[in-house]
Design an enzyme around this catalytic site. Structure first.
Site, PDB file in Angstrom:
ATOM      1  N   LYS A   1     136.840   2.204  -3.328  1.00 29.83           N
ATOM      2  CA  LYS A   1     137.602   2.689  -4.492  1.00 29.83           C
ATOM      3  C   LYS A   1     138.573   1.590  -4.927  1.00 29.83           C
ATOM      4  O   LYS A   1     139.703   1.522  -4.448  1.00 29.83           O
ATOM      5  CB  LYS A   1     138.355   3.977  -4.112  1.00 29.83           C
ATOM      6  CG  LYS A   1     139.265   4.505  -5.214  1.00 29.83           C
ATOM      7  CD  LYS A   1     139.661   5.944  -4.973  1.00 29.83           C
ATOM      8  CE  LYS A   1     140.696   6.417  -5.960  1.00 29.83           C
ATOM      9  NZ  LYS A   1     140.871   7.860  -5.987  1.00 29.83           N
TER      10      LYS A   1
ATOM     11  N   LYS B   1     140.168   9.723   2.313  1.00 30.06           N
ATOM     12  CA  LYS B   1     140.704   8.620   1.508  1.00 30.06           C
ATOM     13  C   LYS B   1     141.943   8.029   2.149  1.00 30.06           C
ATOM     14  O   LYS B   1     142.753   8.760   2.734  1.00 30.06           O
ATOM     15  CB  LYS B   1     141.075   9.126   0.110  1.00 30.06           C
ATOM     16  CG  LYS B   1     141.638   8.039  -0.794  1.00 30.06           C
ATOM     17  CD  LYS B   1     142.226   8.592  -2.076  1.00 30.06           C
ATOM     18  CE  LYS B   1     143.732   8.460  -2.056  1.00 30.06           C
ATOM     19  NZ  LYS B   1     144.352   8.842  -3.336  1.00 30.06           N
TER      20      LYS B   1
ATOM     21  N   ARG C   1     151.767  24.843  -7.144  1.00 27.72           N
ATOM     22  CA  ARG C   1     150.781  23.802  -6.804  1.00 27.72           C
ATOM     23  C   ARG C   1     149.419  24.448  -6.563  1.00 27.72           C
ATOM     24  O   ARG C   1     148.380  23.953  -6.996  1.00 27.72           O
ATOM     25  CB  ARG C   1     151.238  23.008  -5.567  1.00 27.72           C
ATOM     26  CG  ARG C   1     152.487  22.164  -5.816  1.00 27.72           C
ATOM     27  CD  ARG C   1     152.756  21.187  -4.685  1.00 27.72           C
ATOM     28  NE  ARG C   1     153.152  21.815  -3.438  1.00 27.72           N
ATOM     29  CZ  ARG C   1     154.399  22.080  -3.074  1.00 27.72           C
ATOM     30  NH1 ARG C   1     155.397  21.782  -3.889  1.00 27.72           N
ATOM     31  NH2 ARG C   1     154.677  22.640  -1.910  1.00 27.72           N
TER      32      ARG C   1
HETATM   33  P1  13P Z   1     144.695   7.465 -10.254  1.00 29.81           P
HETATM   34  O1  13P Z   1     143.325   7.595 -10.865  1.00 29.81           O
HETATM   35  O2  13P Z   1     145.740   8.293 -10.937  1.00 29.81           O
HETATM   36  O3  13P Z   1     145.084   6.026 -10.035  1.00 29.81           O
HETATM   37  O4  13P Z   1     144.591   8.132  -8.819  1.00 29.81           O
HETATM   38  C1  13P Z   1     143.529   7.843  -8.036  1.00 29.81           C
HETATM   39  C2  13P Z   1     143.939   7.883  -6.622  1.00 29.81           C
HETATM   40  O5  13P Z   1     143.379   8.611  -5.844  1.00 29.81           O
HETATM   41  C3  13P Z   1     145.037   6.996  -6.207  1.00 29.81           C
HETATM   42  O6  13P Z   1     145.098   6.946  -4.816  1.00 29.81           O
END
Ligand code: 13P
Length: 342
Positions: free
Chosen positions: A220, A137, A46
């Site tokens: 987002k 996030k 990873r």
């Molecule tokens: P994806 O662009 O693969 O949907 O992932 C973005 C993300 O941070 C999901 O929480």
């Protein structure tokens, strides 16, 4: 809370031609990605994989404003002992951290989930800030099905998102607020519009109730798309127009930027949609990418766990980052995909 500093971070995350790399796959999710390329998901693998991306200097310095990390990664060191977070900072990108702790079933709501992780979040945020994280996030997941989503699921998840955002701002960390309406079902694009509209209205209501400063956050969201299993897939132009109409109806102009998730769209679809969205014209907020899969599918395949493939994987990553950078300015063209510009 120092709002000017939070606003500076939020603005930097959506600065022109740049977007966010979501490299915050949980241990379970990265194992799924590694299984697909025949790589064992060990701590070293990873690290090697993520180090490969963070050392793709052109990608990070030219096209990526910030990188979302998983808890393991923020404490990891690269092979030569440099902390991975330093590689990101040295390239001029901002380190961020996923702070939710995944989902759990929501009582009395069959098939629906609530995102957890609020307990002791303030303490964790302090440690992440000290380690260098300047944004965070939290992802809420809303599924569309026969009789879902329920109001309970939408309200509970929106409330948790707002609580998270308020705690982040109190810790001087700019929150990315991610209420994801999944594209997995057989619903049409208008059902996606309807559900996403309800989810965003509820989310901003809860953000207001928790006194979150909109100037110091990034939204987002998912784009407005047809469910993957729906026979009639909306065109790129329809996706762009409906996504913009929805956002104009739901997102206050105080929010500096909107950074979309890719959500299972193919690499090129995610780029084409972002480009068409930006071609519609001037909007009150910046519109860019915060992609996980749509930035990493190509480099993952190219890398396949082999040190000899690192350069090819970095090129594949830089190419996708470049394409999405152009799309964030409405300057992408499909024929650039065949003439790799790196
Ligand atoms: P994806 O662009 O693969 O949907 O992932 C973005 C993300 O941070 C999901 O929480």
């Amino acid at each position: 809370m120092n709002l000017a500093d939070l606003n500076r971070v939020a603005e930097a995350l959506v600065s022109p031609g740049k977007g966010i790399l979501a490299a915050d796959e949980s241990s379970g999710t990265i194992k799924k990605r590694f299984d697909a390329i025949g790589v064992e998901s060990t701590e070293d693998n990873r690290r090697d994989y993520r180090e490969m991306m963070f050392r793709a200097e052109d990608a990070l310095s030219k096209y990526i404003s910030g990188v979302i990390l998983y808890d393991e990664t923020i404490w990891q060191k690269s092979r030569d002992g440099t902390p991975l977070i330093k590689l990101i900072e040295q390239a001029g990108a901002i380190p961020g951290i996923k702070v939710d702790e995944g989902t759990q079933p929501l009582p009395e709501c069959p098939g629906e989930l609530v995102t957890v992780g609020l307990d002791k979040l303030s303490e964790r945020l302090k440690k992440y800030y000290a380690q260098g994280a300047r944004f965070a996030k939290w992802r809420a997941v809303i599924d569309i099905g026969k009789s879902i989503p329920s109001y309970t699921a939408i309200h509970t998840n929106a409330h948790a998102l707002a609580r998270y955002a308020a705690l982040c701002q109190a810790a001087q960390i700019a929150p990315i607020v991610e209420p994801e309406v999944l594209m997995d079902g057989d619903h049409d694009i208008d059902r996606c519009y309807e559900v996403t509209e309800f989810v965003l209205k509820q989310t901003f209501q809860e953000l207001y109730a928790q006194k979150v400063a909109l100037e110091g956050m990034i939204l987002k969201p998912n784009m407005v798309v047809s469910g993957k299993k729906n026979a009639k897939q909306a065109s790129v132009q329809e996706v762009a127009e409906k996504t913009i109409r929805l956002l104009r109806n739901c997102v206050p102009s105080a929010v500096p930027g909107i950074a979309f998730l890719s959500g299972g769209q193919s690499d090129e679809e995610a780029t084409a949609h972002l480009d068409a969205i930006n071609r519609i014209g001037h909007q009150p907020w910046k519109l860019t990418f915060s992609y996980g899969r749509a930035l990493q599918n190509a480099p993952q395949k190219a890398w396949s766990g082999k040190p000899a493939n690192v350069q090819a994987a970095q090129q594949a990553f830089t190419h996708r980052a470049h394409m999405n950078s152009l799309a964030s300015k409405g300057e992408w063209k499909a024929d650039l995909e065949s003439r790799r510009a790196v």
